[in-house]
Scaffold this motif. Sequence first.
Motif, PDB file in Angstrom:
ATOM      1  N   SER A 161       0.829  -1.210   0.000  1.00  0.00           N
ATOM      2  CA  SER A 161       0.000   0.000   0.000  1.00  0.00           C
ATOM      3  C   SER A 161       0.859   1.253   0.000  1.00  0.00           C
ATOM      4  N   ALA A 162       1.960   1.212   0.735  1.00  0.00           N
ATOM      5  CA  ALA A 162       2.839   2.372   0.811  1.00  0.00           C
ATOM      6  C   ALA A 162       3.422   2.725  -0.551  1.00  0.00           C
ATOM      7  N   LEU A 163       3.878   1.721  -1.273  1.00  0.00           N
ATOM      8  CA  LEU A 163       4.496   1.969  -2.572  1.00  0.00           C
ATOM      9  C   LEU A 163       3.472   2.492  -3.578  1.00  0.00           C
ATOM     10  N   ALA A 164       2.231   1.993  -3.495  1.00  0.00           N
ATOM     11  CA  ALA A 164       1.178   2.495  -4.379  1.00  0.00           C
ATOM     12  C   ALA A 164       0.834   3.939  -4.033  1.00  0.00           C
ATOM     13  N   LEU A 165       0.856   4.254  -2.752  1.00  0.00           N
ATOM     14  CA  LEU A 165       0.548   5.609  -2.294  1.00  0.00           C
ATOM     15  C   LEU A 165       1.578   6.618  -2.787  1.00  0.00           C
ATOM     16  N   ILE A 166       2.831   6.201  -2.857  1.00  0.00           N
ATOM     17  CA  ILE A 166       3.911   7.086  -3.270  1.00  0.00           C
ATOM     18  C   ILE A 166       3.809   7.427  -4.753  1.00  0.00           C
ATOM     19  N   ARG A 167       3.499   6.449  -5.551  1.00  0.00           N
ATOM     20  CA  ARG A 167       3.624   6.592  -6.999  1.00  0.00           C
ATOM     21  C   ARG A 167       2.747   7.697  -7.570  1.00  0.00           C
ATOM     22  N   ALA A 168       1.489   7.778  -7.149  1.00  0.00           N
ATOM     23  CA  ALA A 168       0.537   8.697  -7.767  1.00  0.00           C
ATOM     24  C   ALA A 168       1.007  10.156  -7.766  1.00  0.00           C
ATOM     25  N   PRO A 169       1.367  10.741  -6.610  1.00  0.00           N
ATOM     26  CA  PRO A 169       1.777  12.151  -6.639  1.00  0.00           C
ATOM     27  C   PRO A 169       3.082  12.393  -7.386  1.00  0.00           C
ATOM     28  N   LEU A 170       4.013  11.453  -7.302  1.00  0.00           N
ATOM     29  CA  LEU A 170       5.291  11.639  -7.996  1.00  0.00           C
ATOM     30  C   LEU A 170       5.105  11.572  -9.511  1.00  0.00           C
ATOM     31  N   GLN A 171       4.278  10.631  -9.972  1.00  0.00           N
ATOM     32  CA  GLN A 171       4.029  10.529 -11.411  1.00  0.00           C
ATOM     33  C   GLN A 171       3.295  11.769 -11.920  1.00  0.00           C
ATOM     34  N   THR A 172       2.338  12.252 -11.132  1.00  0.00           N
ATOM     35  CA  THR A 172       1.621  13.482 -11.499  1.00  0.00           C
ATOM     36  C   THR A 172       2.562  14.669 -11.565  1.00  0.00           C
ATOM     37  N   LEU A 173       3.492  14.731 -10.639  1.00  0.00           N
ATOM     38  CA  LEU A 173       4.447  15.839 -10.603  1.00  0.00           C
ATOM     39  C   LEU A 173       5.291  15.891 -11.873  1.00  0.00           C
ATOM     40  N   VAL A 174       5.767  14.722 -12.311  1.00  0.00           N
ATOM     41  CA  VAL A 174       6.616  14.683 -13.502  1.00  0.00           C
ATOM     42  C   VAL A 174       5.800  14.936 -14.773  1.00  0.00           C
ATOM     43  N   ASP A 175       4.712  14.167 -14.929  1.00  0.00           N
ATOM     44  CA  ASP A 175       3.942  14.220 -16.176  1.00  0.00           C
ATOM     45  C   ASP A 175       3.055  15.456 -16.281  1.00  0.00           C
TER      46      ASP A 175
END
Length: 293
Positions: free
Chosen positions: A208-222
């Motif tokens: 769950s932690a790793l899934a939680l991290i991905r969303a904001p970081l991917q949004t930040l880049v893309d």
Amino acid sequence: MQQNSRRLYYGLHLAAFVFAVLVIVVLANWIGYNNFARIDMTATRRYSLSDQTKKVIAQLEQDVRMVMLFSEDSLLIDQQQQVRDLLEEYARRSGGSIRTERIDPIYDIAGYEKFAADLRGRYADDVKQSAEAIDQALSTLDAVSTFAATQSQQFTAASQAANTPANIRKDMATVGEYFGSLDSNLRLGQVKQELTRIREAALPDYTSALALIRAPLQTLVDGLLTPAATQFKAVANSADTPSHVKDFLLSRVEAFKPITNQVTGTLEMLDHVKAGEYDELRQRIQSDDSVVL
């Protein structure tokens, strides 16, 4: 975490167990999937063991610890007793090789956390990559917050320059406001708080932690860093853009590169983290109607 909130947290997951949770980690090395105990629900005997199970138990070459996670708050005391009887039968036939232990995960917080620590130690190699990914993500999120605050200040200051055209000043002010609200828009504070809570849990939910991290970081880049850098370059290359504005925008493009590389590196690390035996075991422990071998 205060004791009452801990009890509530564990209680939500464990109080309704039909068979509570039986954790027999080491025993799986000998019994295997096809040699479970046979349950006899007749009036005279609730449990009997198959001949193969008796043979395997009698030939154990190492001591086995069998841990029952039972809550006293459960309404299914009879079912708990049935599981306890079966484990005691294992222990009785093992000649001392099997030791049974019962832990109440709601009220015996210290006992449960020690049990969880034993599991984390057993699967230390399995969870190392996940733990390191969370640590790196927390560091990256802190860097993003600092970066956003700096960009907000700089774009706001640039928007107030008297020699900048009004339309460009307005656009810079808008960009400054966006960076100022970036933490809130991406919920970075809540994400960091939840990651810290998961990391400090007795049995961290790394999936769950790793899934939680991905969303904001991917949004930040893309959604921000890459398109913003492209837009800044386009405006800077326009013949109508004043030289001081051009220099400022190109300096922002350069300033974006380190944080973009850091975020991208963290995302790549997340891509290489795979679920292992620890994640599967933790999921079983947290599930209802579970018997984990």
